[in-house]
Design a protein around this motif. Structure first.
Motif: not given
Length: 210
Positions: A113-136
């Motif tokens: 439950g660590l993302l809370g109740t947020a709903r992710f959309t193009p206007a409110h995206p979830l950010g993914l933090v990692s190295h470029p090779w890992h992101l895909p």
């Protein structure tokens, strides 16, 4: 768009003289999250659900060694580094500390439950933090575990070297695409991962015996 909820993926913990420390790559990912939040400080302070979740337990622990104790696992060490930098003044900081793989980073974050109740959309995206090779690969697995795709996700890439053989990472993405085909819940994905891991170990023992 600005992501005010970030998911930070670890890159290892090292046992060091009786203690534990983050790898250079894990530190770089934490610093990338810190820099992103500071760059968008006004948006984070204004967002009711602003948070940064650091994920990782003991992904590269040598075989046979026990897990690090509480407060020394990957997610906790990254969170402590971010807190020392004052990031808790901008957002809630959480840590997922049970995972050993990228899939587990995502699935266990949801289960806890660590993302809370947020709903992710193009206007409110979830950010993914990692190295470029890992992101895909993260994006591929986030589509399975979270049901998020495309502009629902925002890449926050780390700058700086982290050499990973391109062929190995391509093979990992293909394995994820095929191995988790048709699965859409964290629980089902984790069950499949356990089955694939057991199968790989059996094959390894068979080949090792030749």
């Amino acid at each position: 768009m600005i992501a005010t909820v970030l998911l930070v993926f670890g890159r290892g913990v090292v046992a060091d003289g009786g203690g534990y420390r983050l790898t250079t790559e894990s530190v770089a990912r934490t610093h990338a999250a810190i820099a992103y939040v500071r760059t968008h400080a006004a948006e984070f302070r204004a967002a009711a659900d602003a948070r940064v979740v650091f994920t990782g337990g003991w992904p590269h622990g040598p075989a046979g060694l026990p897990d690090p104790p509480a407060r020394h696992r990957e997610g906790e060490l990254m969170r402590a580094l971010a807190r020392d930098a004052g990031l808790d003044g901008y957002a809630r900081l959480d840590a997922e500390t049970r995972s050993r793989t990228t899939l587990q980073n995502l699935a266990l974050t949801v289960q806890d439950g660590l993302l809370g109740t947020a709903r992710f959309t193009p206007a409110h995206p979830l950010g993914l933090v990692s190295h470029p090779w890992h992101l895909p690969r993260i994006r591929l697995l986030a589509g399975r575990a979270l049901g998020l795709r495309g502009a629902d996700l925002l890449d926050v890439p780390v700058t700086g070297p982290d050499p990973v053989p391109a062929r190995r990472e391509r093979a990992a993405r293909v394995a994820c695409r095929l191995g988790y085909l048709g699965l859409r819940t964290p629980e089902a994905l984790l069950r499949r991962e356990r089955g694939l891991t057991r199968a790989a170990h059996r094959v390894g023992r068979l080949l090792g015996g030749r």
